[in-house]
Design a protein around this motif. Structure first.
Motif, mmCIF file in Angstrom:
data_model
loop_
_atom_site.group_PDB
_atom_site.id
_atom_site.type_symbol
_atom_site.label_atom_id
_atom_site.label_comp_id
_atom_site.label_asym_id
_atom_site.label_seq_id
_atom_site.Cartn_x
_atom_site.Cartn_y
_atom_site.Cartn_z
ATOM 1 N N SER A 28 34.889 -26.200 55.131
ATOM 2 C CA SER A 28 33.996 -27.160 55.776
ATOM 3 C C SER A 28 33.897 -28.592 54.834
ATOM 4 C CB SER A 28 32.646 -26.632 55.906
ATOM 5 O OG SER A 28 32.784 -25.623 56.923
ATOM 6 N N LEU A 29 33.755 -28.197 53.457
ATOM 7 C CA LEU A 29 33.820 -29.411 52.474
ATOM 8 C C LEU A 29 35.119 -30.124 52.398
ATOM 9 C CD1 LEU A 29 31.799 -27.538 49.469
ATOM 10 C CD2 LEU A 29 30.820 -28.975 51.152
ATOM 11 N N LEU A 30 36.133 -29.336 52.645
ATOM 12 C CA LEU A 30 37.437 -30.123 52.690
ATOM 13 C C LEU A 30 37.294 -31.092 53.873
ATOM 14 C CD1 LEU A 30 40.166 -27.214 51.723
ATOM 15 C CD2 LEU A 30 39.308 -29.216 50.256
ATOM 16 N N THR A 31 36.789 -31.062 54.844
ATOM 17 C CA THR A 31 36.941 -31.812 55.813
ATOM 18 C C THR A 31 36.314 -33.155 55.599
ATOM 19 O OG1 THR A 31 34.863 -31.078 56.925
ATOM 20 C CG2 THR A 31 36.959 -29.666 57.615
ATOM 21 N N TYR A 32 35.272 -33.119 54.674
ATOM 22 C CA TYR A 32 34.712 -34.254 54.167
ATOM 23 C C TYR A 32 35.520 -35.161 52.991
ATOM 24 C CZ TYR A 32 30.274 -32.989 56.547
ATOM 25 O OH TYR A 32 29.571 -32.465 57.578
ATOM 26 N N MET A 33 36.508 -34.420 52.509
ATOM 27 C CA MET A 33 37.071 -35.184 51.496
ATOM 28 C C MET A 33 38.521 -35.333 51.699
ATOM 29 S SD MET A 33 35.693 -32.834 48.229
ATOM 30 C CE MET A 33 36.041 -31.304 48.729
ATOM 31 N N VAL A 34 39.192 -34.669 52.859
ATOM 32 C CA VAL A 34 40.697 -34.921 53.024
ATOM 33 C C VAL A 34 40.783 -35.275 54.305
ATOM 34 C CG1 VAL A 34 42.842 -33.770 53.318
ATOM 35 C CG2 VAL A 34 41.259 -32.747 51.545
ATOM 36 N N PRO A 35 41.746 -36.431 54.632
ATOM 37 C CA PRO A 35 41.761 -37.000 55.919
ATOM 38 C C PRO A 35 42.429 -36.371 56.748
ATOM 39 C CG PRO A 35 42.986 -38.210 54.187
ATOM 40 C CD PRO A 35 42.165 -37.276 53.418
ATOM 41 N N LYS A 36 42.474 -36.614 58.127
ATOM 42 C CA LYS A 36 43.130 -35.813 59.090
ATOM 43 C C LYS A 36 44.745 -36.315 59.022
ATOM 44 C CE LYS A 36 39.193 -34.461 62.020
ATOM 45 N NZ LYS A 36 38.747 -34.364 63.420
ATOM 46 N N GLY A 37 45.210 -35.559 59.534
ATOM 47 C CA GLY A 37 46.736 -36.256 59.822
ATOM 48 C C GLY A 37 47.602 -35.339 60.830
ATOM 49 N N VAL A 66 45.414 -39.726 60.860
ATOM 50 C CA VAL A 66 44.401 -40.369 61.943
ATOM 51 C C VAL A 66 43.622 -41.319 61.258
ATOM 52 C CG1 VAL A 66 42.595 -39.542 63.614
ATOM 53 C CG2 VAL A 66 44.447 -38.084 63.023
ATOM 54 N N GLN A 67 43.797 -42.552 62.002
ATOM 55 C CA GLN A 67 43.050 -43.742 61.465
ATOM 56 C C GLN A 67 41.663 -43.973 62.172
ATOM 57 O OE1 GLN A 67 45.765 -47.017 61.875
ATOM 58 N NE2 GLN A 67 46.749 -46.275 60.256
ATOM 59 N N ASP A 68 40.659 -44.374 61.446
ATOM 60 C CA ASP A 68 39.291 -44.797 61.845
ATOM 61 C C ASP A 68 39.550 -46.223 62.343
ATOM 62 O OD1 ASP A 68 39.256 -46.611 59.604
ATOM 63 O OD2 ASP A 68 38.117 -45.286 58.440
ATOM 64 N N GLU A 69 38.283 -47.060 62.878
ATOM 65 C CA GLU A 69 38.304 -48.072 63.542
ATOM 66 C C GLU A 69 38.691 -49.160 62.680
ATOM 67 O OE1 GLU A 69 34.058 -46.895 62.321
ATOM 68 O OE2 GLU A 69 35.817 -46.003 63.200
ATOM 69 N N ASN A 70 38.830 -48.897 61.409
ATOM 70 C CA ASN A 70 39.135 -50.034 60.361
ATOM 71 C C ASN A 70 40.513 -49.770 59.675
ATOM 72 O OD1 ASN A 70 36.435 -51.055 60.078
ATOM 73 N ND2 ASN A 70 35.796 -49.829 58.877
ATOM 74 N N GLY A 71 41.332 -48.993 60.638
ATOM 75 C CA GLY A 71 42.651 -48.781 60.053
ATOM 76 C C GLY A 71 42.913 -47.799 58.833
ATOM 77 N N MET A 72 41.792 -47.243 58.422
ATOM 78 C CA MET A 72 42.088 -46.439 57.204
ATOM 79 C C MET A 72 41.988 -44.766 57.706
ATOM 80 S SD MET A 72 41.578 -48.504 54.965
ATOM 81 C CE MET A 72 41.390 -47.503 53.189
ATOM 82 N N PRO A 73 42.651 -43.880 56.912
ATOM 83 C CA PRO A 73 42.652 -42.617 57.070
ATOM 84 C C PRO A 73 41.342 -41.922 57.362
ATOM 85 C CG PRO A 73 43.962 -43.209 55.313
ATOM 86 C CD PRO A 73 43.511 -44.351 55.618
ATOM 87 N N LEU A 74 41.232 -41.118 58.547
ATOM 88 C CA LEU A 74 39.937 -40.701 58.910
ATOM 89 C C LEU A 74 39.557 -39.563 58.239
ATOM 90 C CD1 LEU A 74 37.616 -40.821 60.945
ATOM 91 C CD2 LEU A 74 39.016 -39.788 62.447
ATOM 92 N N LYS A 75 38.485 -39.371 57.676
ATOM 93 C CA LYS A 75 37.749 -38.186 57.104
ATOM 94 C C LYS A 75 36.574 -37.912 57.799
ATOM 95 C CE LYS A 75 38.876 -39.496 52.388
ATOM 96 N NZ LYS A 75 38.560 -39.648 50.888
ATOM 97 N N GLU A 76 36.611 -36.768 58.758
ATOM 98 C CA GLU A 76 35.510 -36.471 59.576
ATOM 99 C C GLU A 76 35.140 -35.152 59.066
ATOM 100 O OE1 GLU A 76 34.801 -37.069 64.102
ATOM 101 O OE2 GLU A 76 36.914 -36.403 63.759
#
Length: 507
Positions: A28-37, A66-76
């Motif tokens: 679960s902690l990894l999902t806050y630190m590693v972006p999705k792909g 996966v990118q967020d609204e700013n075009g950056m890798p998404l960390k969710e």
């Protein structure tokens, strides 16, 4: 399920449920630190024994964040709790969602059902006393020569793992062999090693396993079943080393049973056999018919797996049939005063004995759920970890690259314990990386099969391992105390074979 390492130290190995819970916390902690792909996939075709097979695999070079609204890798990061309408994982959802993952052909729900049906079926068989009676007869016939059973059974089960990928089928054998070897003066560790461990040694060093080597080679674009001579030699070496290891251990336990890590849990079986001896139990026609029922079922299962392609649904039904027939025989011959209601009660009690390991299967799938699942086309943390680990290998020397591949496959097996699933996820990346690193694709397959197979002997996320330990009434922590030494030996031997394969340009 935890245990103390010493009477005064009070140091406890956490329960398996506790270990998995904290792994879920880390995931679960990894999902806050590693972006999705995610990756793109493609269908590949390969031939096994003249039959054409197709499989959906990762398309190499297609990884994207996966990118967020700013075009950056998404960390969710995962939520603490998620409703089904959210369509996203929640930390507290891992238990239920893990249980209902998959279908009847695999983890988790299919394996959970398989384990419970097997447990119930053997609950009926064991309630008749036929197994205890048969074991006592066998011991009297061997008359001190039972030591020979260790290498003979090990080779047979190892061949099962090597030839047709024997795995889940080992659970019922464990339920028979463990009590037998304990009655002979050994322990549950010996029984598990000459059955389940042997299948995984065969699985890891196989030259023809359709569920690992064939798929990995097909995905990697090399001839299926190629490289057999090297692997057969490897299989022989691993078998000899493991047999010598367990025979030395068995000899030590025979001389001093209290030296066993399973001495306390084995008391259940020892006390059961003491009752049998004291009762001077009759081994009559009814008991013999139940043993025949058991033997015929084993033959039926082996025939079904090797000739008809039977898997979890069919095998579970075969053993349910065995239990039903055993129950009818028990009622007809009034074995242990069994009546119709007694059959049902024995089935429930047998399933109850394997409930905890069945739950571990679901809980371990909860780890993958929190990381987003194993679908390569979905944006997940696991996909990013897989891509990053694969890319880190490319710029190393050939020998080190191959060795790191082996280590990576060993670690990745903690998350994806399915051999075919791991092959489909990792080999499309490892095969072309092997080309870049100056390693043959055959070596990449070798690193996969050794990493996937050998760690099945120790990872607590393996539902099959936990089911075997549950059948033997042995805690995972105590098993690790024994297995860690064997793992060190196996890791060293596997590393030598990987380096040797690179040296000879194994192709």
């Amino acid at each position: 399920m935890g245990f103390k390492t010493g009477k005064n130290k009070g140091i406890k190995v956490p329960d398996t449920f506790v270990i998995i819970f904290f792994v879920v916390v880390i995931a679960s902690l990894l999902t806050y630190m590693v972006p999705k792909g995610h990756f793109e996939t493609e269908q590949i075709t390969y031939t096994v024994d003249g039959a054409e097979k197709t499989r959906t695999v990762i398309k190499n070079g297609t990884f994207q964040y996966v990118q967020d609204e700013n075009g950056m890798p998404l960390k969710e990061g995962v939520k603490l709790f998620a409703s089904d309408a959210d369509g996203k994982p929640g930390f507290l959802n891992y238990m239920f969602e893990g249980f209902v993952t998959g279908d009847k052909y695999g983890s988790a729900i299919g394996v959970i059902a398989f384990i419970l049906v097997i447990g119930g079926a053997f609950g009926i068989v064991l309630s008749t006393g036929a197994i205890e009676g048969g074991i006592m007869k066998m011991i009297s016939r061997f008359n001190g020569k039972e030591f020979i059973l260790i290498p003979v059974l090990f080779i047979l089960f190892s061949l099962g793992g090597a030839v047709f990928g024997m795995g889940e089928e080992s659970i019922p054998f464990v339920m028979i062999v463990v009590p037998m070897v304990i009655a002979m003066g050994y322990d549950a560790v010996v029984g598990i090693t000459i059955t389940y461990v042997a299948t995984q040694i065969g699985f890891a060093t196989s030259w023809m396993n359709p569920f690992s080597v064939a798929i990995a080679q097909g995905v990697s674009g090399i001839p299926v079943m190629s490289g057999a001579n090297f692997r057969i030699f490897m299989w022989l070496v691993f078998n000899v080393i493991t047999i010598v290891f367990i025979m030395f251990y068995a000899s030590k336990i025979k001389k001093n049973p209290q030296a066993s890590v399973s001495y306390e849990s084995d008391a259940f079986f020892r006390e059961d056999f003491e009752k049998t001896k004291n009762q001077n139990m009759d081994f009559g026609l009814g008991h013999k018919l139940i043993i025949l029922d058991l033997v015929l079922t084993m033959v039926w299962v082996i025939w079904g797996v090797t000739k008809q392609g039977y898997y979890i649904p069919e095998i579970a039904t075969q053993f349910f049939t065995m239990g039903l027939v055993a129950g009818i025989i028990a009622v007809v011959f009034r074995l242990n005063d069994t009546d119709v209601n007694g059959i049902a009660k024995s089935f429930v009690n047998g399933a109850k004995d394997l409930l905890a390991p069945a739950m571990v299967v679901g809980m371990s799938q909860g780890i993958i759920f929190v990381l987003g699942g194993t679908d390569p086309t979905n944006g997940t943390v696991l996909n990013t970890i897989l891509n990053s680990a694969a890319n880190s290998i490319a710029n190393l020397s050939p020998s080190i690259s191959a060795w790191i591949m082996y280590i990576f496959q060993s670690v990745f097996n903690f998350f994806v314990v399915s051999g075919s699933g791991q092959a489909a996820l990792t080999m499309p990346l490892m095969a072309p990386l092997a080309d870049l690193a100056g390693v043959t694709r055959q070596v990449a397959v070798l690193a996969f099969q050794l990493g996937d197979g050998l760690t099945n002997l120790i990872v607590p996320t393996s539902g099959l391992l936990m089911a075997v330990l549950g059948a033997a009434r042995l805690d995972w922590g105590k098993w690790v105390k024994f297995q860690i030494k064997m793992q060190a030996v196996l890791f060293l031997v596997a590393s030598i074979f990987v380096f040797a394969a690179v040296a000879i340009n194994f192709a």
